[in-house]
Write a protein that holds these residues in place. Structure first.
Motif, PDB file in Angstrom:
ATOM      1  N   LEU A 120       5.402 -12.584   7.883  1.00 22.47           N
ATOM      2  CA  LEU A 120       5.036 -11.097   7.121  1.00 22.47           C
ATOM      3  C   LEU A 120       5.013 -10.217   7.544  1.00 22.47           C
ATOM      4  O   LEU A 120       5.101  -8.716   7.214  1.00 22.47           O
ATOM      5  CB  LEU A 120       4.179 -11.590   6.459  1.00 22.47           C
ATOM      6  CG  LEU A 120       3.296 -12.511   5.276  1.00 22.47           C
ATOM      7  CD1 LEU A 120       2.428 -12.640   4.566  1.00 22.47           C
ATOM      8  CD2 LEU A 120       4.781 -12.113   4.169  1.00 22.47           C
ATOM      9  N   LYS A 121       4.579  -9.677   9.186  1.00 22.67           N
ATOM     10  CA  LYS A 121       4.287  -8.825  10.380  1.00 22.67           C
ATOM     11  C   LYS A 121       5.749  -8.225   9.884  1.00 22.67           C
ATOM     12  O   LYS A 121       5.742  -7.873  10.267  1.00 22.67           O
ATOM     13  CB  LYS A 121       3.925  -9.564  10.951  1.00 22.67           C
ATOM     14  CG  LYS A 121       2.702 -10.575  11.516  1.00 22.67           C
ATOM     15  CD  LYS A 121       1.924  -9.041  12.069  1.00 22.67           C
ATOM     16  CE  LYS A 121      -0.181  -9.534  12.027  1.00 22.67           C
ATOM     17  NZ  LYS A 121      -0.865  -8.232  11.007  1.00 22.67           N
ATOM     18  N   SER A 152       6.373 -12.211  -1.510  1.00 23.36           N
ATOM     19  CA  SER A 152       6.685 -11.024  -0.102  1.00 23.36           C
ATOM     20  C   SER A 152       8.614 -11.170   0.316  1.00 23.36           C
ATOM     21  O   SER A 152       8.824 -10.033   0.894  1.00 23.36           O
ATOM     22  CB  SER A 152       6.305 -12.183   0.864  1.00 23.36           C
ATOM     23  OG  SER A 152       4.922 -12.226   0.558  1.00 23.36           O
ATOM     24  N   VAL A 158      13.688  -8.214   0.396  1.00 21.32           N
ATOM     25  CA  VAL A 158      14.721  -8.207  -0.123  1.00 21.32           C
ATOM     26  C   VAL A 158      14.617  -6.217  -0.113  1.00 21.32           C
ATOM     27  O   VAL A 158      16.308  -5.447   0.570  1.00 21.32           O
ATOM     28  CB  VAL A 158      15.166  -8.507  -1.343  1.00 21.32           C
ATOM     29  CG1 VAL A 158      16.313  -7.848  -2.279  1.00 21.32           C
ATOM     30  CG2 VAL A 158      15.403 -10.161  -0.964  1.00 21.32           C
ATOM     31  N   SER A 159      13.746  -5.666  -0.796  1.00 23.09           N
ATOM     32  CA  SER A 159      14.123  -4.667  -0.358  1.00 23.09           C
ATOM     33  C   SER A 159      13.885  -3.455   0.494  1.00 23.09           C
ATOM     34  O   SER A 159      14.230  -2.402   0.827  1.00 23.09           O
ATOM     35  CB  SER A 159      13.261  -3.913  -1.803  1.00 23.09           C
ATOM     36  OG  SER A 159      12.052  -4.039  -1.240  1.00 23.09           O
ATOM     37  N   LEU A 194       9.382  -2.849   6.760  1.00 24.70           N
ATOM     38  CA  LEU A 194       9.198  -1.784   5.640  1.00 24.70           C
ATOM     39  C   LEU A 194       8.813  -0.695   6.445  1.00 24.70           C
ATOM     40  O   LEU A 194       9.366   0.037   5.646  1.00 24.70           O
ATOM     41  CB  LEU A 194       7.953  -2.530   5.410  1.00 24.70           C
ATOM     42  CG  LEU A 194       8.333  -3.550   3.425  1.00 24.70           C
ATOM     43  CD1 LEU A 194       6.677  -3.784   2.909  1.00 24.70           C
ATOM     44  CD2 LEU A 194       8.959  -2.585   2.046  1.00 24.70           C
ATOM     45  N   LEU A 195       8.425  -0.752   7.602  1.00 21.44           N
ATOM     46  CA  LEU A 195       8.437   0.776   8.427  1.00 21.44           C
ATOM     47  C   LEU A 195       9.786   1.590   8.652  1.00 21.44           C
ATOM     48  O   LEU A 195       9.029   1.931   9.925  1.00 21.44           O
ATOM     49  CB  LEU A 195       6.764   0.644   9.213  1.00 21.44           C
ATOM     50  CG  LEU A 195       5.607  -0.272   8.724  1.00 21.44           C
ATOM     51  CD1 LEU A 195       5.043   0.189   9.219  1.00 21.44           C
ATOM     52  CD2 LEU A 195       5.416   1.166   7.315  1.00 21.44           C
ATOM     53  N   ASP A 196      10.349   0.886   8.682  1.00 29.18           N
ATOM     54  CA  ASP A 196      11.673   1.388   8.990  1.00 29.18           C
ATOM     55  C   ASP A 196      12.180   0.334  10.944  1.00 29.18           C
ATOM     56  O   ASP A 196      12.863   1.258  11.222  1.00 29.18           O
ATOM     57  CB  ASP A 196      12.028   2.936   8.803  1.00 29.18           C
ATOM     58  CG  ASP A 196      12.401   2.450   7.249  1.00 29.18           C
ATOM     59  OD1 ASP A 196      13.725   2.157   6.809  1.00 29.18           O
ATOM     60  OD2 ASP A 196      12.091   3.902   6.968  1.00 29.18           O
ATOM     61  N   ILE A 246       7.896  -8.008   7.701  1.00 30.47           N
ATOM     62  CA  ILE A 246       8.222  -7.275   6.944  1.00 30.47           C
ATOM     63  C   ILE A 246       7.305  -6.560   7.030  1.00 30.47           C
ATOM     64  O   ILE A 246       8.316  -5.390   5.951  1.00 30.47           O
ATOM     65  CB  ILE A 246       8.131  -8.386   5.342  1.00 30.47           C
ATOM     66  CG1 ILE A 246       8.801  -9.658   5.506  1.00 30.47           C
ATOM     67  CG2 ILE A 246       8.410  -7.784   4.095  1.00 30.47           C
ATOM     68  CD1 ILE A 246       8.545 -10.639   4.331  1.00 30.47           C
ATOM     69  N   GLN A 247       6.427  -6.884   6.662  1.00 32.25           N
ATOM     70  CA  GLN A 247       5.954  -4.969   7.325  1.00 32.25           C
ATOM     71  C   GLN A 247       6.363  -4.435   8.248  1.00 32.25           C
ATOM     72  O   GLN A 247       6.899  -3.193   8.058  1.00 32.25           O
ATOM     73  CB  GLN A 247       4.259  -5.396   7.670  1.00 32.25           C
ATOM     74  CG  GLN A 247       3.126  -5.898   6.992  1.00 32.25           C
ATOM     75  CD  GLN A 247       1.984  -5.954   7.756  1.00 32.25           C
ATOM     76  OE1 GLN A 247       1.683  -5.939   8.892  1.00 32.25           O
ATOM     77  NE2 GLN A 247       1.242  -6.484   7.166  1.00 32.25           N
ATOM     78  N   PHE A 253       9.741  -7.980  -1.525  1.00 33.80           N
ATOM     79  CA  PHE A 253       9.438  -7.522   0.046  1.00 33.80           C
ATOM     80  C   PHE A 253      10.647  -7.243   0.945  1.00 33.80           C
ATOM     81  O   PHE A 253      11.024  -5.914   1.554  1.00 33.80           O
ATOM     82  CB  PHE A 253       8.409  -7.349   0.669  1.00 33.80           C
ATOM     83  CG  PHE A 253       7.204  -6.243  -0.647  1.00 33.80           C
ATOM     84  CD1 PHE A 253       7.436  -5.198  -0.660  1.00 33.80           C
ATOM     85  CD2 PHE A 253       5.739  -7.140  -0.883  1.00 33.80           C
ATOM     86  CE1 PHE A 253       6.190  -4.639  -1.561  1.00 33.80           C
ATOM     87  CE2 PHE A 253       4.777  -6.365  -1.601  1.00 33.80           C
ATOM     88  CZ  PHE A 253       4.484  -5.269  -1.788  1.00 33.80           C
TER      89      PHE A 253
END
Lengths: 501, 501
Positions: free
Chosen positions: B97-98, B130, B135-136, B104-106, B100-101, B133
């Motif tokens: 999960l970290k 999760s 995938v996107s 998300l922050l590129d 993926i975070q 998140f």
């Protein structure tokens, strides 16, 4: 939207299962085959004037053909009796999925499109996975200011809109600093001055407790819009968790975002401002705590957030002051709902063992709000606020609020019950507390079960700057189950909270 | 990872509910309170050598304290008997999960990080929200070539890796063109030449039928890795849906992406190439159909996809040829599993009413593959391929494959059963069919129930360029339930398929 010649009509039966959130029905396998429905499909449930999307499970024995099993969440929401005739339709892909696709491909959205998505979220027309795509495509891909405004507006307007008389004020903290529970102290102070403050607080998204989680230790926080109107009419101030009717989309969006325990700044500002718009707030003080290990960790970020708040405040005509506060440490000593509630009561009751940092900060923010609203002259706010606290007027007002919301007003800070499974962490060496790692502190509180387990959390026996001897207690873990305590202890091996030099 | 002093041990009981996908257990309310567990929480289930994350529902009556209710998906997967002692642990937030975070922050991800996410997806350690998140954030934010390579490698390596002897060839179409079911025709042609072709096909993601959905009308497609090895050893070619062991993360990712009925190009190429790597393919022909209303709708996009294919092919040392084909219309007449299967059989059986466009395309691609692998001289592939089709050798090989996979080899194209609820759409005026809107065609097929309802779909009575009289049948809808038919008819009011001038 669709006019089917043929509907599915089934008789309700209760299924004694609760899922926590998703709305589930169970069909019999023969019915599913007959209608061409599969497990996991989405149907539109219609009963009386209600209409909602539900997800399908299948069973061969729990319901008979002609029956539909309703899981407890649906039963609770609509109070559908047994053996009631319920109508189902197959649900077409809602238009808002196309809008989410559009956003994923980096295109700008119109107000109509954003409103459509938010309405579908509120009406349960799209599911959590689609919401996850929306959240990540909208917030993590730099939405334009106009899109942010549209979203805020749509979130407010898909819910109940309050219109209170007089000077309606509010205070909000962007949070992320453990403890820091100033609102339940500011609220009764403001109340003493006769201003209107219909405070809606959130539950924790990424923290160990939201203000609503903490206040709930003292009194119920869940009220309908009509009940909030009555509370305000009589007492002028209240502290409620307003998720079901006030900007109701936010609740579902938060549940989804919660998965990753991160919240983009724009998402946070939108959630806050949508609720302010819905509550009809006219004067607002926003507090942004900044700390290297807190949610907002640099001045640069804090300034970005401030300018977004001020942009939306202008758009919605809310007189707003945003203060940025550097805060090195948690505010107060308790982290977790019941421990934070105890800190709050200690301040209001003016106990000797009250956390003075929490008191100072509350008085400062209450003072600003008194000045911003024009109730008190510039420069006098803090003094006046401190006065009503000292004279016990704020505590009296707090007891009135607790009673009005259905709690026990004769509670005392030391009478609040805490978790019985306790573990003290001792200093391994002498020295001085150099810093406290807030994110790890929060993570351990969550492993202990906070915010859902109210009596779970951490009490900070030592503060930053304190001199300590070897073997002294640094902090204390509280929870209600040994399993949770073990999980937290395991976590402590990886996540250090106190840094000692 | 965690060593708890205290475990949760519960006795299994079956709950007769199937959810379609999510893995659910039901706890009794008293146990949940005792352990501090809430509905919606995730636990780690351990039984014998199995270990998986499951989601918690609560009940007061369906299981007793000390028992755990297992929904049908879990029971099916692990074959856990009644009254077995099962161990549960609270699950910490997985590290992925970290990651993926971070995405998300590129931020760029390392191979270790990507591998961790994919492994957690495979092991059911993270849930669908999760994954959404991931995938996107990964695919919709321009991953680097290196990240795409890492992801492909991780997806292949978290599953079974085949090592076949000899020249292992494959053909893949990026799809998005309705019908276009060339693979089941190419496969037996290749088989006649003695090459190895362990074909794994996908189910529909955004289309009315995937090759696996269609082939399943003729024979089972679900086999274990060991079974695939046996099939190839004996018959050299097969057509299977390999989701459980071959690049197994793809199955969960597809289910999530399916929600939005869009698939980013990089995601598509990664899915395809991960499976090729897992299958040990050495020679590959990729077909990219381009059409303004198909999945790939411009030459520019097609070229981007081609270069991504060629990049990965180089990295994994697969000799690859990518052909871009402009295709104005659906290939073949049927759209939907059973209707497409009929088209395929008509070609293989060389029936007079066979769709010649489907035959031409199959022969062309089979020819390329024969040439690329060095089996047939350059320039002779098409001729040789057509020959084995004409002489009935391909049909004989197909019957052998159908039989080997457990289907009925004596099937005839006209004997295939189609949906009994039928509706013909007639021309409102005379003219010439100008174009067919593929996306709308697919959407109506999906409303009819394809691909899950095999007998649902659309037969195109008229092709582009055909001259038509008023009142003539343009196309025919098939399905198995009146409800589905009504949904499709309703959809036709908004979604036009045939354009006539």
């Amino acid at each position: 939207m669709n006019n089917f010649e043929q509907k599915i009509l089934l008789r309700s039966k209760m299924i004694d299962i609760s899922t926590g959130y998703p709305w589930i029905i169970a069909l019999s396998e023969p019915d599913a085959r007959r209608y061409g429905i599969r497990a996991g499909d989405t149907l539109l449930l219609k009963w009386r004037h209600h209409s909602t999307a539900v997800s399908v499970d299948l069973t061969t024995s729990l319901v008979k053909p002609g029956q539909v099993g309703l899981f407890r969440e649906i039963k609770r929401q609509y109070k559908i009796p047994h053996d009631e005739l319920i109508e189902f339709k197959l649900l077409e892909h809602p238009i808002s999925l196309k809008v989410i696709q559009k956003k994923l491909l980096d295109k700008k959205l119109t107000y109509q499109e954003i409103f459509g998505v938010i309405r579908d979220i509120v009406r349960h027309r799209i599911d959590d996975i689609s919401i996850a795509f929306f959240v990540s495509s909208f917030f993590f891909k730099k939405p334009s200011l106009q899109e942010i405004y549209y979203l805020t507006k749509a979130m407010a307007e898909t819910g109940y809109l309050f219109k209170f008389k007089g000077r309606v004020v509010d205070k909000h903290s962007t949070g992320g600093l453990p403890g820091n529970r100033v609102t339940p102290i500011i609220l009764p102070i403001i109340g003493v001055f006769g201003l209107t403050m219909p405070k809606t607080s959130s539950r924790a998204v990424t923290s160990a407790a939201g203000t609503a989680d903490t206040f709930e230790v003292l009194a119920p926080v869940y009220f309908s819009a009509k009940q909030v109107e009555r509370l305000i009419k009589k007492h002028k101030v209240c502290l409620v968790w307003g998720s079901k009717e006030i900007a109701p989309a936010d609740d579902r969006i938060i549940r989804v975002a919660y998965h990753l325990t991160i919240e983009p700044f724009s998402k946070m500002v939108v959630s806050i401002m949508a609720k302010k718009v819905a509550m009809g707030i006219k004067y607002l003080v926003v507090d942004i705590p900044v700390n290297p290990t807190a949610k907002v960790n640099s001045l640069r970020e804090a300034k970005k957030i401030r300018s977004l708040f001020l942009y939306l405040a202008r758009k919605f005509k809310i007189k707003t002051e945003v203060t940025i506060n550097f805060a090195a440490d948690p505010v107060g000593r308790g982290v977790g709902p019941a421990l934070e509630a105890r800190d709050i009561l200690r301040v209001l009751e003016q106990k000797k063992n009250r956390p003075f940092d929490l008191e100072r900060k509350s008085v400062k923010l209450a003072g600003r709000l008194l000045e911003l609203s024009g109730k008190v002259k510039r420069g006098e706010g803090k003094k006046k606020a401190r006065e009503v606290l000292k004279r016990g007027l704020a505590w009296k007002k707090m007891q009135e609020i607790i009673k009005a919301q259905g709690g026990n007003p004769n509670i005392d800070s030391e009478g609040l019950s805490q978790g019985k499974i306790v573990f003290e962490v001792k200093a391994g060496k002498r020295g001085v507390v150099n810093s406290i790692q807030n994110q790890n502190l929060v993570e351990i509180c969550r492993l202990l079960g906070a915010p859902f387990i109210k009596k779970a959390g951490i009490y900070l026996n030592k503060s930053v700057g304190d001199r300590i001897k070897k073997g002294e207690t640094l902090f204390t873990l509280y929870t209600v189950s040994q399993l949770r305590m073990n999980l937290a202890k395991e976590g402590l091996k990886k996540l250090k909270i106190y840094y000692i030099s």
